[in-house]
Design a protein around this motif. Structure first.
Motif, PDB file in Angstrom:
ATOM      1  N   ASP A 144      -6.238  -0.415  -4.580  1.00  0.00           N
ATOM      2  CA  ASP A 144      -5.523  -1.013  -3.210  1.00  0.00           C
ATOM      3  C   ASP A 144      -6.589  -2.057  -2.734  1.00  0.00           C
ATOM      4  O   ASP A 144      -7.505  -1.718  -2.238  1.00  0.00           O
ATOM      5  CB  ASP A 144      -5.310   0.186  -2.499  1.00  0.00           C
ATOM      6  CG  ASP A 144      -4.401  -0.534  -1.202  1.00  0.00           C
ATOM      7  OD1 ASP A 144      -4.303  -1.685  -1.170  1.00  0.00           O
ATOM      8  OD2 ASP A 144      -3.994   0.308  -0.542  1.00  0.00           O
ATOM      9  N   GLU A 145      -6.318  -3.267  -3.044  1.00  0.00           N
ATOM     10  CA  GLU A 145      -7.593  -4.260  -2.547  1.00  0.00           C
ATOM     11  C   GLU A 145      -8.613  -4.312  -2.679  1.00  0.00           C
ATOM     12  O   GLU A 145      -9.400  -4.026  -1.715  1.00  0.00           O
ATOM     13  CB  GLU A 145      -6.875  -4.463  -1.036  1.00  0.00           C
ATOM     14  CG  GLU A 145      -5.641  -4.704  -0.882  1.00  0.00           C
ATOM     15  CD  GLU A 145      -5.288  -5.692   0.759  1.00  0.00           C
ATOM     16  OE1 GLU A 145      -6.021  -6.652   0.863  1.00  0.00           O
ATOM     17  OE2 GLU A 145      -4.343  -5.376   1.127  1.00  0.00           O
ATOM     18  N   SER A 179       0.934  -1.162   0.131  1.00  0.00           N
ATOM     19  CA  SER A 179      -0.136  -0.011   0.162  1.00  0.00           C
ATOM     20  C   SER A 179       0.662   1.255   0.081  1.00  0.00           C
ATOM     21  O   SER A 179       0.531   2.234  -0.562  1.00  0.00           O
ATOM     22  CB  SER A 179      -0.951   0.015   1.258  1.00  0.00           C
ATOM     23  OG  SER A 179      -1.583  -1.163   1.294  1.00  0.00           O
TER      24      SER A 179
END
Ligand SMILES: Nc1ncnc2c1ncn2[C@@H]1O[C@H](COP(=O)(O)OP(=O)(O)OP(=O)(O)O)[C@@H](O)[C@H]1O
Ligand SMILES: [Mg+2]
Lengths: 356, 296
Positions: free
Chosen positions: A158-159, A43
């Protein structure tokens, strides 16, 4: 679409080094996935690219332009967050058009762009709803739509799917793959999920403690990992690792009661008595081969299409995961002769580096 | 449980809350209705009789009451918005993780509302005296050339009261905003930053709408508080035991009620009428605020 170049990128929070020099080349229109264990800096690296975190060292180029000190809004990127980050007090239409207002777009222009993005994502019927009246998958689509309308050079994810249930995750995964084909966009995608990484990526970047362990296509990383970390991280179920000793041109496995197998062909010669680690993926046992291990089955997992046997020798601690073709008849306690092709075995030295 | 048993259980329950109910009834519910009834009585002291709308008619002809009402409204209209805006700005500033010493600042801004009223009144009186530290400082900085009569001139007395209650209650309101801000997903602001939404628009188009319910709550609460303003005008701008000085320029409705009851020959009926007028104003203003804040 733009490519990206990362040169010796670093990030430190005070004394804590989080990103320790990342070099990476991302081609235009490439789908790059960052994977790695929790806390490895995925991240952080993505947020440095986005401009949400300052860069402590090194250079970042987007489309050939050095953007280290360029504001997040000027980097030509759009980001989709795990929490969706939708504005709860705005309708879907307002959410998607909000950024364009400040980019100086006219009302008709905004409507046209938002409608086009909504059509791509199948959001047409939901435009006047508030985020709280949407399902998780729909919210994620709105978040993606909000990114699309800005026509960025690079998409950052991000995810994005980790808040969705398993079924929806598969569905959205396919949508993201389709979107990549349609938009021909450069995408950088962070995930924990093996399958997302393997299925979506043109290129996987495996990170560990702020460093790149290996970069390559999904199958390249699966078949030809550079080290034990990558070998163990990519592939599910995990690769089996056994300590082994070179003896008389064979590999002896002390953890499996000194059973042995022919030494796989290598470019380098290993000295007699050398300690190595042998890596065997569970599915090398599916096709059989000239080498074999005699084991006792402890647990059997039936997945319907596939069977995994967990087996060991006597009282040894080492449990092997073995994929079995036609394994429906297997029962715990049975003996299993697991045969495989020794050419598919991987060897690693004591530092965990691959022996080729 | 059988019927008899459950009845016994119910009785026990009622018995437990009975003392509280009796006390509440005796000291709250009964006086409320009593004051409503009283507001239609005229006469001095305990010598009163039903007067119908006489008190309401008297309101329209009472210059002191009208003065108190206009003072109260001036306090309300100036002080509440100033305080709400300041509390919001403080909250947003103190919510920024990059700010050093956040915890200390937060405590410092919150502390006034838990400070003793008497202590702070005495301090304000001395600080804002004609030869007090405030005038000295302002003169040293050349902001003013002659001392301001904070507690002598009607205009400055109002300013002083507004300063005092703003000082006392801004931190209290800020805490509500801080709590609400901490519930906002920070990635929403990050998304806005990436999308090129300027800082002012992030504040006006994201923060303010997200805080709307809390802003409504604090506005209603502050409105009620200011309409009942009594403490400061009975201490800071009091002289010789009379509040609301100078020349009634800081006389508020609450203080007027107090005067009607305890300073003049008591007129319970008329005081009750003024009290109920405050209730009415609170109800109307709260209703308007709810309408304005309603989500469209
Ligand atoms: N503001 C910060 N101050 C200090 N350390 C931080 C800060 N933010 C992140 N870190 C550290 O940086 C490291 C990388 O964090 P990051 O969030 O990038 O991990 P990640 O790979 O995304 O993990 P996950 O898969 O759990 O999301 C972690 O060890 C974390 O503790
Ligand atoms: Mg993360």
């Amino acid at each position: 679409m733009s490519g990206l170049t990362l040169k010796g990128l670093r990030k430190a929070y005070g004394a804590a080094q989080v990103i320790k020099g990342v070099d990476l080349e991302i081609l235009p229109e490439e789908f790059v996935v960052f994977v790695g264990p929790s806390g490895c800096g995925k991240s952080t690296l993505l947020r440095m690219i986005a401009g949400l975190e300052s860069i402590s060292g090194g250079d970042l180029f987007i489309g050939g332009r050095r953007v280290n000190d360029v504001d997040a809004s000027q980097r030509g990127i759009a980001m989709v967050f795990q929490s969706y980050a939708l504005y709860p007090h705005m309708t879907v239409r307002e959410n998607m058009g909000f950024a364009l207002k400040f980019a100086g777009a006219s009302k008709t222009e905004i409507t046209a762009k938002v409608d086009a993005a909504a059509a791509i994502l199948g959001l047409g019927a939901l435009m006047d709803r508030k985020p709280r009246d949407l399902s998780g998958g729909q919210r994620q689509r709105v978040a993606i739509g909000r990114a699309i309308v800005r026509e960025p050079q690079v998409f950052l994810f991000d995810e994005p799917l980790s808040n969705l249930d398993a079924e929806l995750r598969v569905h959205m995964r396919i949508e993201i793959a389709r979107l990549h084909q349609d938009l021909k966009a450069t995408i950088i995608y962070v995930t924990h999920d093996q399958i997302e990484a393997m299925t979506l990526a043109d290129k996987i970047v495996v990170l560990r403690e702020g460093r790149v362990e290996q970069t390559g296509s999904p199958l390249k990383l699966y078949d030809d990992p550079d080290n034990i970390f990558v070998a163990g991280f990519i592939g599910s179920p995990k690769m089996n690792f056994l300590s082994a000793r070179v003896q008389g041109g064979r590999l002896v496995l002390p953890e499996l009661a000194d059973q042995s197998l022919p030494l796989p062909a290598l470019q380098q010669a290993l000295p007699e008595g050398a300690q190595v680690t042998l890596g065997l993926r569970p599915d090398v046992f599916k096709r059989g081969g000239s080498a074999s291990l005699s084991l006792t089955i402890e647990i059997v997992e039936q997945l319907g299409g596939e069977t995994f046997a967990y087996a060991r020798v006597g009282g040894s601690a080492q449990i092997m995961t073995i994929a079995v073709e036609d394994g429906r008849a297997l029962r715990p306690g049975q003996a299993l002769v697991a045969s495989f092709d020794p050419a598919r075995a991987l060897l690693f030295d004591t530092d965990g580096q691959r022996l080729r | 449980m059988s019927n008899a048993e459950s009845r016994r259980g119910n009785l026990a329950g009622w018995a437990f809350i009975a003392p509280a109910m009796v006390l509440l009834g005796l000291f709250m519910v009964y006086p409320i209705f009593w004051s409503l009834w009283m507001s239609f009585q005229t006469g001095k002291g305990l010598n009163f009789k039903f007067g119908g709308l006489a008190n309401i008619i008297r309101l329209t002809k009472d210059p002191v009451f009208q003065h108190a009402l206009s003072n109260t409204m001036i306090f309300l209209v100036v002080q509440v918005p100033v305080m709400i805006v300041m509390a919001l700005l403080f909250a947003v500033a103190l919510n920024n993780p990059a700010l050093k010493g956040r915890a200390i600042l937060r405590t410092a801004i919150f502390l006034p509302c838990v400070t003793s009223l008497v202590a702070y009144s005495v301090l304000f009186k001395s600080m804002f005296a004609v030869d007090g530290v405030v005038n000295h400082t302002l003169m040293a900085l050349h902001v003013i050339s002659a001392p301001i009569g904070w507690m002598v001139e009607p205009f400055w007395a109002k300013v002083l009261i507004i300063l005092a209650i703003t000082w006392r209650w801004t931190g209290y309101n800020m805490v509500f905003y801080l709590a609400a801000l901490q519930n906002i997903d920070p990635s929403m602001y990050e998304a806005a930053r990436i999308d090129g939404v300027p800082a002012w628009a992030r504040f006006t188009r994201i923060t303010i709408p997200m805080l709307r319910p809390v802003i409504l709550f604090t506005t209603v609460l502050s409105t009620i508080g200011t309409l009942q303003l009594f403490d400061e005008v009975n201490t800071i701008t009091a002289s010789a035991g009379n509040g609301g000085m100078p020349a009634d320029s800081t006389l508020t409705l609450s203080l007027y009620i107090y005067n009607l009851l305890f300073k003049f020959v008591p007129n319970y009926g008329y005081a009750a009428t003024v009290s109920w007028l405050i209730v009415l104003i609170v109800a109307v203003l709260s209703w308007i605020q709810f309408q304005v804040a309603k989500e469209r």
